[in-house]
Motif scaffolding. Structure first.
Motif, PDB file in Angstrom:
ATOM      1  N   ARG A  53       0.809  -1.224   0.000  1.00 41.08           N
ATOM      2  CA  ARG A  53       0.000   0.000   0.000  1.00 41.08           C
ATOM      3  C   ARG A  53       0.842   1.272   0.000  1.00 41.08           C
ATOM      4  N   LEU A  54       2.136   1.142  -0.212  1.00 41.06           N
ATOM      5  CA  LEU A  54       2.998   2.308  -0.271  1.00 41.06           C
ATOM      6  C   LEU A  54       2.716   3.112  -1.539  1.00 41.06           C
ATOM      7  N   PRO A  55       2.895   4.422  -1.507  1.00 34.00           N
ATOM      8  CA  PRO A  55       2.778   5.223  -2.734  1.00 34.00           C
ATOM      9  C   PRO A  55       3.846   4.817  -3.745  1.00 34.00           C
ATOM     10  N   PRO A  56       3.605   5.006  -5.024  1.00 32.99           N
ATOM     11  CA  PRO A  56       4.588   4.608  -6.046  1.00 32.99           C
ATOM     12  C   PRO A  56       5.942   5.289  -5.892  1.00 32.99           C
ATOM     13  N   ASP A  57       5.998   6.485  -5.298  1.00 32.63           N
ATOM     14  CA  ASP A  57       7.276   7.170  -5.124  1.00 32.63           C
ATOM     15  C   ASP A  57       8.168   6.486  -4.101  1.00 32.63           C
ATOM     16  N   CYS A  58       7.639   5.552  -3.338  1.00 33.22           N
ATOM     17  CA  CYS A  58       8.408   4.892  -2.289  1.00 33.22           C
ATOM     18  C   CYS A  58       8.998   3.562  -2.741  1.00 33.22           C
ATOM     19  N   MET A  59       8.801   3.176  -3.987  1.00 28.04           N
ATOM     20  CA  MET A  59       9.248   1.865  -4.458  1.00 28.04           C
ATOM     21  C   MET A  59       9.737   1.943  -5.891  1.00 28.04           C
ATOM     22  N   THR A  60      10.460   0.923  -6.288  1.00 29.36           N
ATOM     23  CA  THR A  60      10.876   0.737  -7.675  1.00 29.36           C
ATOM     24  C   THR A  60      10.376  -0.637  -8.124  1.00 29.36           C
ATOM     25  N   CYS A  61       9.703  -0.683  -9.266  1.00 32.83           N
ATOM     26  CA  CYS A  61       9.081  -1.916  -9.744  1.00 32.83           C
ATOM     27  C   CYS A  61       9.610  -2.291 -11.123  1.00 32.83           C
ATOM     28  N   ASN A  62       9.660  -3.580 -11.366  1.00 35.58           N
ATOM     29  CA  ASN A  62      10.006  -4.106 -12.685  1.00 35.58           C
ATOM     30  C   ASN A  62       8.723  -4.229 -13.503  1.00 35.58           C
ATOM     31  N   THR A  63       8.346  -3.148 -14.160  1.00 32.02           N
ATOM     32  CA  THR A  63       7.097  -3.133 -14.922  1.00 32.02           C
ATOM     33  C   THR A  63       7.274  -3.835 -16.253  1.00 32.02           C
ATOM     34  N   ASN A  64       6.222  -4.519 -16.660  1.00 27.20           N
ATOM     35  CA  ASN A  64       6.216  -5.247 -17.925  1.00 27.20           C
ATOM     36  C   ASN A  64       5.217  -4.582 -18.855  1.00 27.20           C
ATOM     37  N   TYR A  65       5.732  -3.881 -19.876  1.00 25.04           N
ATOM     38  CA  TYR A  65       4.868  -3.123 -20.777  1.00 25.04           C
ATOM     39  C   TYR A  65       4.175  -4.011 -21.804  1.00 25.04           C
ATOM     40  N   SER A  66       4.463  -5.298 -21.798  1.00 30.53           N
ATOM     41  CA  SER A  66       3.802  -6.216 -22.728  1.00 30.53           C
ATOM     42  C   SER A  66       2.571  -6.876 -22.116  1.00 30.53           C
ATOM     43  N   CYS A  67       2.118  -6.374 -20.969  1.00 31.71           N
ATOM     44  CA  CYS A  67       0.917  -6.929 -20.349  1.00 31.71           C
ATOM     45  C   CYS A  67      -0.306  -6.571 -21.185  1.00 31.71           C
ATOM     46  N   VAL A  68      -1.383  -7.292 -20.969  1.00 30.99           N
ATOM     47  CA  VAL A  68      -2.613  -7.095 -21.730  1.00 30.99           C
ATOM     48  C   VAL A  68      -3.356  -5.901 -21.159  1.00 30.99           C
ATOM     49  N   TYR A  69      -3.675  -4.927 -22.020  1.00 28.98           N
ATOM     50  CA  TYR A  69      -4.320  -3.707 -21.559  1.00 28.98           C
ATOM     51  C   TYR A  69      -5.676  -4.017 -20.912  1.00 28.98           C
ATOM     52  N   GLY A  70      -5.902  -3.395 -19.760  1.00 31.59           N
ATOM     53  CA  GLY A  70      -7.154  -3.542 -19.052  1.00 31.59           C
ATOM     54  C   GLY A  70      -7.250  -4.785 -18.187  1.00 31.59           C
ATOM     55  N   LYS A  71      -6.237  -5.638 -18.238  1.00 29.65           N
ATOM     56  CA  LYS A  71      -6.245  -6.867 -17.453  1.00 29.65           C
ATOM     57  C   LYS A  71      -5.390  -6.704 -16.192  1.00 29.65           C
ATOM     58  N   PRO A  72      -5.678  -7.464 -15.130  1.00 22.84           N
ATOM     59  CA  PRO A  72      -4.842  -7.403 -13.919  1.00 22.84           C
ATOM     60  C   PRO A  72      -3.423  -7.873 -14.209  1.00 22.84           C
ATOM     61  N   ALA A  73      -2.461  -7.233 -13.582  1.00 15.79           N
ATOM     62  CA  ALA A  73      -1.053  -7.573 -13.765  1.00 15.79           C
ATOM     63  C   ALA A  73      -0.352  -7.514 -12.421  1.00 15.79           C
ATOM     64  N   THR A  74       0.688  -8.349 -12.261  1.00 19.38           N
ATOM     65  CA  THR A  74       1.466  -8.420 -11.030  1.00 19.38           C
ATOM     66  C   THR A  74       2.912  -8.062 -11.342  1.00 19.38           C
ATOM     67  N   PHE A  75       3.491  -7.152 -10.562  1.00 14.94           N
ATOM     68  CA  PHE A  75       4.859  -6.702 -10.783  1.00 14.94           C
ATOM     69  C   PHE A  75       5.665  -6.865  -9.507  1.00 14.94           C
ATOM     70  N   ASP A  76       6.965  -7.205  -9.681  1.00 16.72           N
ATOM     71  CA  ASP A  76       7.895  -7.319  -8.556  1.00 16.72           C
ATOM     72  C   ASP A  76       8.446  -5.940  -8.216  1.00 16.72           C
ATOM     73  N   CYS A  77       8.400  -5.594  -6.930  1.00 13.40           N
ATOM     74  CA  CYS A  77       8.821  -4.265  -6.484  1.00 13.40           C
ATOM     75  C   CYS A  77       9.794  -4.377  -5.317  1.00 13.40           C
ATOM     76  N   LYS A  78      10.495  -3.273  -5.080  1.00 11.33           N
ATOM     77  CA  LYS A  78      11.456  -3.185  -3.977  1.00 11.33           C
ATOM     78  C   LYS A  78      11.376  -1.782  -3.392  1.00 11.33           C
ATOM     79  N   VAL A  79      11.414  -1.692  -2.072  1.00 19.00           N
ATOM     80  CA  VAL A  79      11.323  -0.385  -1.426  1.00 19.00           C
ATOM     81  C   VAL A  79      12.609   0.390  -1.664  1.00 19.00           C
ATOM     82  N   LYS A  80      12.494   1.710  -1.688  1.00 18.20           N
ATOM     83  CA  LYS A  80      13.653   2.576  -1.858  1.00 18.20           C
ATOM     84  C   LYS A  80      14.401   2.709  -0.524  1.00 18.20           C
ATOM     85  N   PRO A  81      15.637   3.180  -0.564  1.00 14.58           N
ATOM     86  CA  PRO A  81      16.395   3.361   0.693  1.00 14.58           C
ATOM     87  C   PRO A  81      15.678   4.285   1.673  1.00 14.58           C
ATOM     88  N   HIS A  82      15.858   4.004   2.952  1.00 11.27           N
ATOM     89  CA  HIS A  82      15.280   4.761   4.080  1.00 11.27           C
ATOM     90  C   HIS A  82      13.773   4.550   4.207  1.00 11.27           C
TER      91      HIS A  82
END
Length: 224
Positions: A53-82
């Protein structure tokens, strides 16, 4: 000769020892500066909250732009330092996954982002005017691409004029130009005042035009 050799070898050694001394004294200063510096995005990140539930500015994610538009997608993320967050079991974690809808930020619904307003364009015009706005996605919304993007929007600002007040003035005191004066149209108001509402014809026409919203405030804003 022996004294010369000792002198030659002692000079580089003393210089090298000085360089070590100067380096060792400077190193702790830079380390302390780096440790005390806190990035600006930390203020947006709640401490010890759920990572998902962190805001997007607090994490970095490996986004996949080849996902199907309008469909649910799952991405791997990592929190930023501090940034500190926990999972559902209240265990601190750095790597996690988020679920989002596959779509670019500019494709979001209008309720998911905030845009700048323009008070220079005319809202009452034909065709209706547009203006270049800068839109920013809300903090709790995840999307692909840039979170700040330009967009052409219709003029929708208001100067505080009420449609009901303008219509009431047009019906009751329209013959004296009160409706036009209220809307900031001084020339038309004076014309109606000295012509007694165009002998009643102008008054009837203004009632119809204000009723359908064709005549609006002089500053080009919308009714409230």
């Amino acid at each position: 000769a022996g004294s010369l050799m000792t002198t030659k070898h002692s000079q580089p050694q003393s210089t090298f020892s000085k360089s070590l001394t100067s380096t060792s004294t400077n190193t702790p200063y830079f380390k302390s500066a780096e440790s005390t510096e806190i990035p600006s995005y930390v203020t947006k990140c709640p401490s010890n909250g759920l990572c998902s539930r962190l805001p997007p500015d607090c994490m970095t994610c490996n986004t996949n732009y080849s996902c199907v538009y309008g469909k649910p997608a799952t991405f791997d993320c990592k929190v930023k330092p501090h940034v500190h967050c926990v999972d559902e079991n209240n265990h601190e974690q750095e790597n996690f996954t988020i679920n989002m809808t596959c779509q670019f930020c500019w494709q979001l619904a209008t309720t998911d982002y905030v845009c700048t307003n323009s008070t220079n364009c005319m809202t009452v015009s034909c065709p209706r005017q547009r203006y270049n706005a800068t839109c920013t996605v809300r903090d709790h919304i995840h999307c692909l691409g840039n979170r700040v993007f330009p967009k052409m929007l219709y003029c929708n600002w208001t100067g505080g004029y009420k449609w009901s007040t303008a219509l009431a003035l047009s019906i009751t005191l329209g013959g004296f130009g009160a409706d036009r004066f209220y809307l900031g149209q001084w020339r038309e108001g004076l014309g109606k005042l000295f012509s007694f509402g165009g002998l009643g014809i102008w008054t009837l026409i203004d009632v119809l035009l204000i009723g359908v919203g064709y005549v609006g405030p002089a500053d080009g804003s919308l009714y409230i």
